[in-house]
Write a protein that holds these residues in place. Sequence first.
Motif, PDB file in Angstrom:
ATOM      1  N   ASP A   1      -0.094  -2.910   5.352  1.00 36.37           N
ATOM      2  CA  ASP A   1      -0.885  -3.054   4.127  1.00 36.37           C
ATOM      3  C   ASP A   1      -2.360  -3.222   4.503  1.00 36.37           C
ATOM      4  O   ASP A   1      -2.984  -4.259   4.258  1.00 36.37           O
ATOM      5  N   GLU A  14       1.460   5.657  -0.195  1.00 37.80           N
ATOM      6  CA  GLU A  14       0.891   6.940   0.206  1.00 37.80           C
ATOM      7  C   GLU A  14       1.859   8.047  -0.172  1.00 37.80           C
ATOM      8  O   GLU A  14       3.079   7.843  -0.204  1.00 37.80           O
ATOM      9  N   ARG A  41       0.851  -1.183   0.000  1.00 41.64           N
ATOM     10  CA  ARG A  41       0.000   0.000   0.000  1.00 41.64           C
ATOM     11  C   ARG A  41       0.893   1.240   0.000  1.00 41.64           C
ATOM     12  O   ARG A  41       1.865   1.318   0.758  1.00 41.64           O
ATOM     13  N   ALA A  64      -7.923   0.313  -1.142  1.00 37.58           N
ATOM     14  CA  ALA A  64      -6.623  -0.296  -0.878  1.00 37.58           C
ATOM     15  C   ALA A  64      -6.841  -1.791  -0.691  1.00 37.58           C
ATOM     16  O   ALA A  64      -7.685  -2.202   0.108  1.00 37.58           O
ATOM     17  N   VAL A  81      -7.572   8.126   0.409  1.00 39.83           N
ATOM     18  CA  VAL A  81      -7.529   6.780  -0.157  1.00 39.83           C
ATOM     19  C   VAL A  81      -8.961   6.310  -0.372  1.00 39.83           C
ATOM     20  O   VAL A  81      -9.766   6.294   0.563  1.00 39.83           O
ATOM     21  N   THR A 104      -3.676   0.729  -4.703  1.00 38.25           N
ATOM     22  CA  THR A 104      -4.095   1.863  -3.883  1.00 38.25           C
ATOM     23  C   THR A 104      -4.663   2.940  -4.796  1.00 38.25           C
ATOM     24  O   THR A 104      -4.007   3.352  -5.752  1.00 38.25           O
TER      25      THR A 104
END
Length: 369
Positions: free
Chosen positions: A308, A247, A245, A262, A259, A284
Amino acid sequence: MKRRIPALLLALLVTQLGALVNPAYACGCGAMVPDGQSRLGVDRETSVVRWDGHSEQIVMRFTVRGDAQRAAWIMPVPGRATVELGDGDMFGALRDLTRPERKARYYFWPRDRDWPFSADRDDLVGDAPLRPGDAAVGVVGREQLGDFDVARLTATDPNALKAWLETNGFTLPDRLAAEVQPYVDQRWEYVAVRLAPHHQGTVLRGELDPLKIRFDSDRLVYPMRLSRMAKTPQSLGLYVLADHRMEPASTIGGSAPKVTFAGSVHPKDGPIAELAGGKPVFLTAIDQEFPEPGRIDADHELRATAEDTPYRRAVYHNELLTVGPGIPVWLLTVTAALVALAGACFALVRRRSRSRRRLRLRLREDGAA
């Protein structure tokens, strides 16, 4: 006019058939620039990024409206890029994968359109580097891909880059040379794209063919710094396929990224499976708003999160709570309550009646005595 620009879109240019023209920034946003006095707005830009730790692939598609027949843009990339047409089916597949989960939210008491008020039901939606050579500008390659004329360039001087583009049919705003300087300092390369339909007179409208750009990179970077030239609020939508995942490391001057999905995915076939190399990946989906583009101060760099953690949005449809063959629970409850109340009243009446009879008997017995 609203437009969505990925970090990869950094400065946009203007072309006209066989001659140079002064760009008309009709959309007022600094994203995709049409030719002449035409108008072109980007209703939505969707990008898919695949990063495996060594290389990065980006597939982007624009949905546009207006009356422009030609437009152009330029995108800095951190390494030698290859460009080809992308598969438009990928975006529909991603929409299916990240579609919100439908859930029921039950309520007890009937509402306006429930019986006995109405027989209709009312469902409501809720939340749920290659180094350049000695020349100031080097041409790595030039291809015609569908309606796109693509030039892959190197540059050691932003003014030389601007001059080459103008000589070859692009017109750049003067401010762009200064904005490109950080990329020149980092020895990035550039993908310049002209959009012009093969059929003369065709207007750029609706969903354009997607482009797929690949380059080597040991970090997941999404160039956005040139979007600071935009005049109106910007919106970024991004699908990221990686081992974990991901960001953004910072907001880079925008609102907090959101988000919207995910989770691990393992498509067996199709364009997503091809992009993922046939391996399971973590998907994601990220949205971010830039109310004041002038505050954008860097490119996006995305990193793996500590966990995750999966996430999926939910869309709720409200339903009246029922049992069995659609019998409202409230009706059963009210009926049971009324029956119980009637039973209690009946018992009370009988008790009082018996009490009165006993009292009359007692009085008779006392009178007889």
